[in-house]
Structure formats: structure tokens, C-alpha cells
Design an enzyme around this catalytic site. Structure first.
Site, PDB file in Angstrom:
ATOM      1  N   SER A   1     -35.329 -18.634 -53.899  1.00 39.93           N
ATOM      2  CA  SER A   1     -34.420 -17.510 -53.656  1.00 39.93           C
ATOM      3  C   SER A   1     -33.230 -17.915 -52.773  1.00 39.93           C
ATOM      4  O   SER A   1     -33.315 -18.866 -51.994  1.00 39.93           O
ATOM      5  CB  SER A   1     -35.182 -16.374 -52.970  1.00 39.93           C
ATOM      6  OG  SER A   1     -35.413 -16.717 -51.617  1.00 39.93           O
TER       7      SER A   1
ATOM      8  N   GLU B   1     -31.032 -24.788 -55.991  1.00 41.29           N
ATOM      9  CA  GLU B   1     -30.963 -23.998 -57.223  1.00 41.29           C
ATOM     10  C   GLU B   1     -31.514 -22.631 -56.850  1.00 41.29           C
ATOM     11  O   GLU B   1     -32.715 -22.459 -56.691  1.00 41.29           O
ATOM     12  CB  GLU B   1     -31.778 -24.707 -58.306  1.00 41.29           C
ATOM     13  CG  GLU B   1     -31.356 -24.331 -59.705  1.00 41.29           C
ATOM     14  CD  GLU B   1     -32.157 -23.174 -60.253  1.00 41.29           C
ATOM     15  OE1 GLU B   1     -31.744 -22.003 -60.019  1.00 41.29           O
ATOM     16  OE2 GLU B   1     -33.182 -23.426 -60.885  1.00 41.29           O
TER      17      GLU B   1
ATOM     18  N   CYS C   1     -34.752 -17.377 -63.015  1.00 37.84           N
ATOM     19  CA  CYS C   1     -33.479 -17.193 -62.296  1.00 37.84           C
ATOM     20  C   CYS C   1     -32.332 -16.955 -63.261  1.00 37.84           C
ATOM     21  O   CYS C   1     -31.289 -16.444 -62.865  1.00 37.84           O
ATOM     22  CB  CYS C   1     -33.142 -18.434 -61.471  1.00 37.84           C
ATOM     23  SG  CYS C   1     -34.420 -18.882 -60.334  1.00 37.84           S
TER      24      CYS C   1
HETATM   25  C1  SIN Z   1     -35.099 -20.944 -63.595  1.00 33.42           C
HETATM   26  O1  SIN Z   1     -35.816 -19.985 -63.467  1.00 33.42           O
HETATM   27  O2  SIN Z   1     -34.124 -21.078 -62.885  1.00 33.42           O
HETATM   28  C2  SIN Z   1     -35.337 -22.018 -64.625  1.00 33.42           C
HETATM   29  C3  SIN Z   1     -34.942 -21.593 -65.948  1.00 33.42           C
HETATM   30  C4  SIN Z   1     -34.647 -22.712 -66.916  1.00 33.42           C
HETATM   31  O3  SIN Z   1     -34.784 -23.899 -66.629  1.00 33.42           O
HETATM   32  O4  SIN Z   1     -34.244 -22.361 -68.006  1.00 33.42           O
END
Ligand code: SIN
Length: 459
Positions: free
Chosen positions: A210, A231, A265
Site C-alpha cells: 500500500s 510498487e 493494485c
Molecule cells: C498487482 O496487484 O499490482 C500485480 C498485478 C499484476 O502483476 O498484473
């Protein structure tokens, strides 16, 4: 000693108990990782690549076992867990190849009596903190480039889902990765964050999670000037323009929204649909969403598993109630959304949405699809950009001028144009603004594990 209980989110039953790693042991692991770094960085790139390939091979051999672990500890439907294992391996395969392409440069000198070269060197020991929503892929997307670069790495998996990491690292050792070149600890995020950021032998911190936690880690990293990759969170907009192929846009919006029950995310958080096609889009979206099968991810016909825990469910319900209180219309009533009880929540489409609702302003991490209409493209771009987040955005249009205009004006690091699933090992994934910095995947994804060293030779 206090033990960590790992629960199956589908049943809330404890499936495993693990000891937390004592602080002394964490420090010894870091020291050992540093000692191993001094030899691992000398191991030639082709050998490192072969070991990584062997690791990928072993993961494939254990695909079913690993997929079941992901489903048991994370709740993800088995078919998605299998897909995650393949996705996780793709990072190892990619970086096994990139290991052999870490080129330096020869720079023309400004005098006759000098020769100048540069070399890419591994940064050192890496501390990695990873989330529960992709317990395999988020870890290989860090371990693979770190090992390929010649770094060693200590992983702190999410306390909800450490079993996938433990199995993956066991297979890495079996494949020939030296014992202390990759290791894990069982610790709270708070403890691991403090120890990793304070320890001078940790050269780099990589975190997926987060934004509030990411900000704390950035502050804590200042004293030891860590190299950091973050990230962080997202609030992805989806824009469906009037000239889009509506059926395709619905199908791709579902892929972007309901992957892992909406717990990623990059999940579509806010859906903006042009007024002219709003009614038809919502009708088609509801028809498809109603067909999604909710249940225990171990059953093969399940599309939507449980959310990770009750806290996650409560947050989503709060957003649904807030939307209802502000005029939002639900495709199914709140009681029927919770008919399975526990951590299960049926997916729902909310129409008549406005931009003041929580669901349009807070990261949801759950299966709600809120749809709001717009008429002018510039207005919707403004709405889409009006957030501190900048991770992923999606749009649907078959007009190339509109498509390029949106690409150039949306402030996001990952953009899908007629594409609801733009992620991949071969592409640079990462956010702008408070969604973080640094990229994972692609040729960019190994750069954060490397320093450029320059040599000037007088001759
Ligand atoms: C994430 O939840 O940030 C990863 C999603 C992804 O790699 O597509």
C-alpha cells in the site's frame, strides 16, 4: 513462542502455524546473504541463467502443488492460481535471459591518453517485502532479476500467505541457488521494514504494497540511503468511449475488474462510460457479472473466491453502503451479496455513480464495479487524472486519434488500450505519482538491481 497462524480465507480454518524469525536470526541471515553475495556476484552470468532456468523447470514440475498452496492460503480460484504460477515462472524465464545481457559501454575519451569503460554491477543484498494478492508472481518478479543481476535477496512474504514463498525458495535451493543467495523470514511488515531499512548490509529495498506503508518505508530508508523500488497502490480508471466495441469492452472490463476477486493494485476501480452507450454497457455488464460463480476456490467452476479476510470484506461493504446512501443503484441487494457468509462477497455493479462516492476515491480491493457516465473526453481525462495514484488505466475506443490522445494525456505508468490485462514479464510495470517508482518486468526491471561503475584508464 508466539506463532503465526495461516488461515484459509474460504473456511477461516488454520492450515499452518509458523515460528516468527527472531531478530538475531534475521540479522544472521542478512550477514550470510552478504557473504554469499561476494561469491554469487562472481558466478558467471551464464551459470546464473542456467540455475534460474532449472528453478523455473522445477516450479513447472510442482505447478499443481504450488497452485493449491496459493488457493489454500490466499483464496484465489484454482484456475487463477495455476495461471499465477505460469506468470511467476515467466519472470524467471525472462530474467534468466536478461542475466546474459547486462552490457556496459565504451565511452570515447576526450583526450588521447585515456580509455573509458562502464560496467553494470549488482547492488548487493536486497530486502524484499511482498503482498498476499500474488504470493508467487510478486516474489519471482523480485527474486529473478535480483539473482540474475548477481544480488542476493531476503524475502519477507505477507503474513497471510508465506507458504507459497517457502515452497518457491525450497525449489530455488533445489535448483542450485546457493542457500544464502535467496532466503526468507517470517516477520510482521513493521519489524521487517525496520530491520531491512536500518541494516547497512541491505543495499536495496523492494516493496509491493500500500501507499501509506510505502511512504513509511521511504522515510525509514533515508538514514541508510537505500536504493528503493516501490510498487504501491492504484485507483485504476476504465474509460469506455462511445465508439468502443461494447461486448469486447465489457469482457475486458470484467477481466480487469474481477481478477483475484478485485484484489489487485491494477484492478479497474472506477468505470467511466460515455453517456450514449451507458445503458447498453451496464445491461451487458450486469448480465455477465451475474454469471460469475462465487465459492471456495478449490472447486474448479469457481470464478470469484473469498476476499482475504473480514477486514477486506468490511471495507468493501462500507464502500457499497456509501454509494447506496449517495444514490448508487446496486445490481443485487446487499443481503444477497453476502449470501455465502464469511469472507465471500458476490460481485456487484453499481450504476448512477458520482465522483464524490468513496468507491470512486478509495482503492477498493473487492468485487464492485461502479459505473459513472461522461459526455466530454477532456472532462473524463481530468476525472481520471484527479488522484494521487498513477498505476494503471484502461480505455476502449476504436478511433486511433482518441486512443492516442488518451495515451498521451492519462498520467499512468501502465495503460491498456482495448486491453484489460496489460501485465507481463516482458513489459515495464510500475506507477507514477504516489503509486511508486522503479519498474518491474522487461529490461527496465533488472536496472534497479544494478549500479553503473565507470573506469577511466590513463595510458
Ligand atoms: C498487482 O496487484 O499490482 C500485480 C498485478 C499484476 O502483476 O498484473
Amino acid at each position: 513462542m508466539n506463532k503465526l497462524e495461516i488461515k484459509n480465507p474460504a473456511t477461516n480454518k488454520v492450515i499452518e502455524k509458523l515460528n516468527f524469525t527472531e531478530e538475531n536470526d534475521i540479522n544472521s541471515k542478512i550477514d550470510n546473504a552478504y557473504k554469499t553475495f561476494l561469491s554469487w556476484r562472481e558466478t558467471d552470468a551464464h551459470t546464473r541463467a542456467s540455475i534460474l532456468k532449472e528453478w523455473s523447470y522445477l516450479i513447472n514440475e510442482h505447478r499443481e502443488e504450488l497452485a493449491k498452496i496459493i488457493t489454500l492460503e490466499g483464496g484465489k480460484p484454482l484456475k487463477e492460481s495455476r495461471g499465477e504460477i505460469d506468470y511467476a515462472r515467466s519472470y524467471i524465464d525472462w530474467y534468466a535471459e536478461e542475466a546474459k545481457r547486462l552490457y556496459g559501454r565504451t565511452i570515447p575519451s576526450n583526450t588521447e591518453n585515456k580509455r573509458i569503460i562502464t560496467q553494470k554491477s549488482p547492488v548487493g543484498v536486497v530486502g524484499a517485502i511482498t503482498p498476499w494478492n500474488f504470493p508467487a508472481a510478486m516474489i519471482t518478479r523480485k527474486i529473478a532479476p535480483a539473482l540474475a543481476a548477481g544480488c542476493t535477496i531476503i524475502c519477507k512474504p505477507a503474513v497471510a500467505t508465506p507458504l507459497t514463498t517457502i515452497k518457491l525458495i525450497e525449489l530455488a535451493h533445489k535448483a542450485g541457488v546457493p542457500q544464502n543467495a535467496v532466503d526468507y523470514i517470517i516477520a510482521s511488515g513493521k519489524d521487517a521494514g525496520r530491520i531491512f531499512t536500518e541494516h547497512r548490509k541491505i543495499a536495496k529495498l523492494t516493496f509491493t504494497g500500500s501507499t501509506p506503508i510505502g511512504k513509511k518505508l521511504i522515510k525509514q530508508s533515508a538514514d541508510t540511503v537505500k536504493n528503493i523500488t516501490m510498487e504501491l497502490g492504484g485507483l485504476a480508471p476504465v474509460i469506455v468511449h462511445k465508439d468502443a466495441d461494447i461486448d469486447f469492452a465489457v469482457e475486458q472490463t470484467i477481466a480487469a475488474k474481477f481478477r483475484n476477486a478485485g484484489q489487485t493494485c491494477v484492478c479497474a476501480n472506477r468505470i467511466y462510460v460515455h453517456k450514449e452507450i451507458e445503458e447498453l454497457f451496464i445491461e451487458k455488464l450486469i448480465a455477465k457479472v451475474n454469471k460469475l460463480n462465487v465459492g471456495n476456490g478449490e472447486n474448479s467452476d469457481v470464478d470469484i473466491g473469498p476476499l482475504i479476510d473480514q477486514e477486506g470484506v468490511n471495507k468493501v461493504i462500507d464502500q457499497i453502503k456509501d454509494a447506496q446512501n449517495h444514490g448508487g443503484i446496486l445490481s443485487s441487494d446487499l443481503n444477497s451479496l453476502q449470501y455465502l457468509g464469511g469472507n465471500f462477497l458476490k460481485p456487484v455493479v453499481i450504476s448512477n455513480v458520482n465522483n464524490d462516492m468513496k468507491v470512486m476515491n478509495e482503492e477498493t480491493f473487492g468485487p464492485i464495479a461502479p459505473v459513472m457516465s461522461y459526455t466530454k473526453l477532456d472532462d473524463v481525462i481530468k476525472l481520471a487524472n484527479d488522484t494521487e495514484f498513477g498505476l494503471a488505466a484502461y480505455y476502449f475506443t476504436n478511433n486511433y486519434q482518441t486512443g492516442l490522445y488518451l495515451y498521451e494525456n492519462l498520467d499512468y505508468g501502465v495503460i491498456g488500450w482495448n486491453d484489460g490485462l496489460p501485465s507481463g514479464a516482458h513489459v515495464p510495470f510500475g506507477g507514477l505519482k504516489e503509486s511508486g517508482y522503479g519498474r518491474e518486468g522487461g529490461k527496465e526491471g533488472i536496472e534497479p538491481y544494478l549500479e553503473t561503475k565507470y573506469l577511466s584508464v590513463g595510458i
